[in-house]
Write a protein that holds these residues in place. Structure first.
Motif, mmCIF file in Angstrom:
data_model
loop_
_atom_site.group_PDB
_atom_site.id
_atom_site.type_symbol
_atom_site.label_atom_id
_atom_site.label_comp_id
_atom_site.label_asym_id
_atom_site.label_seq_id
_atom_site.Cartn_x
_atom_site.Cartn_y
_atom_site.Cartn_z
ATOM 1 N N ARG A 121 0.834 -1.197 0.000
ATOM 2 C CA ARG A 121 0.000 0.000 0.000
ATOM 3 C C ARG A 121 0.872 1.251 0.000
ATOM 4 N NH1 ARG A 121 -1.093 2.919 4.656
ATOM 5 N NH2 ARG A 121 -0.057 2.208 6.547
ATOM 6 N N ASP A 122 0.330 2.313 -0.590
ATOM 7 C CA ASP A 122 1.033 3.591 -0.604
ATOM 8 C C ASP A 122 1.065 4.174 0.802
ATOM 9 O OD1 ASP A 122 1.528 3.575 -3.333
ATOM 10 O OD2 ASP A 122 -0.396 4.502 -3.812
ATOM 11 N N ILE A 123 2.149 4.849 1.105
ATOM 12 C CA ILE A 123 2.269 5.554 2.376
ATOM 13 C C ILE A 123 1.845 6.995 2.155
ATOM 14 C CG2 ILE A 123 3.930 6.387 4.097
ATOM 15 C CD1 ILE A 123 5.472 3.805 3.705
ATOM 16 N N ALA A 124 1.073 7.535 3.066
ATOM 17 C CA ALA A 124 0.539 8.889 2.933
ATOM 18 C C ALA A 124 1.659 9.908 2.779
ATOM 19 C CB ALA A 124 -0.314 9.239 4.157
ATOM 20 N N GLU A 125 1.367 10.988 2.056
ATOM 21 C CA GLU A 125 2.377 12.021 1.772
ATOM 22 C C GLU A 125 2.969 12.598 3.055
ATOM 23 O OE1 GLU A 125 2.868 16.174 -0.796
ATOM 24 O OE2 GLU A 125 0.905 15.218 -0.584
ATOM 25 N N GLN A 126 2.133 12.754 4.082
ATOM 26 C CA GLN A 126 2.612 13.293 5.351
ATOM 27 C C GLN A 126 3.678 12.394 5.960
ATOM 28 O OE1 GLN A 126 -0.476 13.915 8.223
ATOM 29 N NE2 GLN A 126 0.869 14.832 9.728
ATOM 30 N N SER A 127 3.480 11.057 5.865
ATOM 31 C CA SER A 127 4.455 10.109 6.398
ATOM 32 C C SER A 127 5.699 10.029 5.521
ATOM 33 C CB SER A 127 3.821 8.723 6.530
ATOM 34 O OG SER A 127 2.747 8.748 7.441
ATOM 35 N N VAL A 128 5.506 10.170 4.190
ATOM 36 C CA VAL A 128 6.659 10.148 3.274
ATOM 37 C C VAL A 128 7.609 11.281 3.626
ATOM 38 C CG1 VAL A 128 7.385 10.487 0.877
ATOM 39 C CG2 VAL A 128 5.436 9.021 1.380
ATOM 40 N N ASN A 129 7.061 12.425 4.021
ATOM 41 C CA ASN A 129 7.879 13.580 4.366
ATOM 42 C C ASN A 129 8.366 13.551 5.811
ATOM 43 O OD1 ASN A 129 7.508 14.648 1.786
ATOM 44 N ND2 ASN A 129 5.627 15.709 2.373
ATOM 45 N N GLY A 130 8.025 12.498 6.547
ATOM 46 C CA GLY A 130 8.418 12.393 7.945
ATOM 47 C C GLY A 130 9.820 11.857 8.134
ATOM 48 N N ALA A 131 10.282 11.905 9.393
ATOM 49 C CA ALA A 131 11.657 11.508 9.722
ATOM 50 C C ALA A 131 11.893 10.017 9.537
ATOM 51 C CB ALA A 131 11.974 11.911 11.161
ATOM 52 N N GLU A 132 10.883 9.186 9.835
ATOM 53 C CA GLU A 132 11.083 7.739 9.778
ATOM 54 C C GLU A 132 11.416 7.272 8.372
ATOM 55 O OE1 GLU A 132 8.777 3.557 10.909
ATOM 56 O OE2 GLU A 132 7.737 5.476 11.098
ATOM 57 N N MET A 133 10.651 7.707 7.375
ATOM 58 C CA MET A 133 10.894 7.264 6.000
ATOM 59 C C MET A 133 12.217 7.817 5.465
ATOM 60 S SD MET A 133 8.495 5.226 5.113
ATOM 61 C CE MET A 133 8.484 4.673 6.827
ATOM 62 N N GLU A 134 12.528 9.067 5.818
ATOM 63 C CA GLU A 134 13.797 9.650 5.367
ATOM 64 C C GLU A 134 14.984 8.884 5.952
ATOM 65 O OE1 GLU A 134 16.369 13.745 5.940
ATOM 66 O OE2 GLU A 134 14.190 13.932 5.706
ATOM 67 N N THR A 135 14.869 8.483 7.216
ATOM 68 C CA THR A 135 15.950 7.714 7.844
ATOM 69 C C THR A 135 16.182 6.392 7.124
ATOM 70 O OG1 THR A 135 15.529 8.690 10.015
ATOM 71 C CG2 THR A 135 16.688 6.600 9.984
ATOM 72 N N LEU A 136 15.091 5.712 6.745
ATOM 73 C CA LEU A 136 15.230 4.447 6.016
ATOM 74 C C LEU A 136 15.876 4.666 4.645
ATOM 75 C CD1 LEU A 136 11.821 2.713 6.847
ATOM 76 C CD2 LEU A 136 14.078 2.184 7.789
ATOM 77 N N ALA A 137 15.498 5.761 3.979
ATOM 78 C CA ALA A 137 16.073 6.057 2.663
ATOM 79 C C ALA A 137 17.567 6.355 2.794
ATOM 80 C CB ALA A 137 15.348 7.237 2.027
ATOM 81 N N ARG A 138 17.937 7.143 3.787
ATOM 82 C CA ARG A 138 19.358 7.443 4.007
ATOM 83 C C ARG A 138 20.129 6.172 4.358
ATOM 84 N NH1 ARG A 138 20.595 12.903 4.717
ATOM 85 N NH2 ARG A 138 18.797 14.309 4.822
ATOM 86 N N PHE A 139 19.509 5.316 5.169
ATOM 87 C CA PHE A 139 20.132 4.048 5.542
ATOM 88 C C PHE A 139 20.415 3.200 4.305
ATOM 89 C CE2 PHE A 139 19.186 -0.493 6.255
ATOM 90 C CZ PHE A 139 20.250 -0.838 7.075
ATOM 91 N N ALA A 140 19.440 3.150 3.375
ATOM 92 C CA ALA A 140 19.609 2.360 2.153
ATOM 93 C C ALA A 140 20.767 2.881 1.312
ATOM 94 C CB ALA A 140 18.317 2.372 1.342
ATOM 95 N N VAL A 141 20.887 4.198 1.203
ATOM 96 C CA VAL A 141 21.997 4.789 0.439
ATOM 97 C C VAL A 141 23.338 4.422 1.079
ATOM 98 C CG1 VAL A 141 23.079 6.970 -0.247
ATOM 99 C CG2 VAL A 141 20.617 6.687 -0.480
#
Length: 291
Positions: free
Chosen positions: A45-65
């Motif tokens: 399922r898609d994650i809401a835009e508010q959550s996409v812009n949140g700290a949790e998702m950004e941390t996971l993206a940075r972790f992946a990089v």
């Protein structure tokens, strides 16, 4: 006042309060049902835009990089998160689309999968690849305004003027009660956070995603300014100070290009209401202080 009219008004107030409670209860049940349906094992399922812009998702993206850089000995630098979806497995699998800058300064779009098991503090990058879909460069935006509440169906005011008026009165009283409660909370927060006071962040906050995201951000900003290749390792301690926003005093460990782990202190200034954060200072300190 006419006693008959008074009794009608009183009855309508009771009825309107009951109806509002019923609407609320039905809304809660609907939300819970939606959450259960959305989180069936295997469903993406898609994650809401508010959550996409949140700290949790950004941390996971940075972790992946960072994990990709370690495995491929590359030097990608995270730019921004474009899209995020989640899948319930043994934990959760996050399907992220992000932008990163390569060693030549070119911004490219990548797709990655990150598997998370929160109960044993496990996260693992399962896949990382360049995206071939040009449409993913455009960040998805919701067509629905999350701040706009659902409109409740009301009775025809021409048929029942007393009920209509009582609904307005009840809504006003509920709003006034809510507004009064919010004001009290805000005043309490202001009293507990006096301007200029520096305080330690609790261990629970220290281990949270928000503070780790700020530490990773500081390392990346330092790398950009000094053209270095530090890699974030862990957060040691954190303090915060209320200024025009908040100033975070972070102590962290990072690995340099030679593979040596060193300790650093940094200051990050945050104003969340305008989505602003800025690394103010970054310096090396002695590791012996934190052994």
């Amino acid at each position: 006042m006419n006693p008959n009219k008074s009794s009608v008004v009183a009855s309508s107030l009771v009825i309107s309060a009951f109806l509002m409670l019923a609407y609320f209860y039905m809304g809660v049940e609907t939300v819970e049902d939606d959450m259960i349906n959305d989180q069936k094992t295997g469903g993406i399922r898609d994650i809401a835009e508010q959550s996409v812009n949140g700290a949790e998702m950004e941390t996971l993206a940075r972790f992946a990089v960072e994990e990709h850089n370690k495995k491929e000995n590359s030097s990608l630098k995270f730019s921004r998160l474009l899209n995020a979806r989640e899948q319930v497995v043994a934990g959760k699998m996050y399907h992220l689309t992000l932008e990163a800058t390569d060693g030549d300064g070119k911004i490219k779009v990548y797709e990655t999968k990150v598997w998370v098991q929160t109960w044993n503090n496990m996260k693992q990058m399962k896949e990382f690849k360049v995206s071939n879909d040009p449409n993913l460069r455009k960040q998805n935006k919701s067509h629905l305004n999350p701040n706009t509440p659902r409109q409740l169906e009301t009775m025809n005011p021409n048929k029942s003027p007393f009920v209509s008026s009582s609904l307005i009165i009840t809504a006003f009283l509920l709003f006034a009660t809510f507004d009064f409660g919010v004001c009290r909370v805000e005043k309490g927060m202001i009293r507990s956070q006096k301007l200029g006071g520096v305080r330690d962040i609790t261990e629970q906050g220290l281990n949270g995603i928000e503070i780790e995201t700020l530490a990773r951000f500081a390392v990346e900003e330092h790398n950009k300014k000094e053209n270095s290749l530090l890699k974030f390792s862990r957060l040691i301690k954190a303090k915060e100070q209320v200024v025009a926003g908040k100033m975070y005093y972070l102590t962290l460990e990072a690995t340099d290009a030679a593979g040596k782990i060193k300790a650093y202190e940094t200051k990050v200034w945050v104003k969340p209401w305008i989505n602003f954060k800025q690394m103010q200072e970054f310096k090396q300190v002695s590791n012996d202080l934190f052994v």
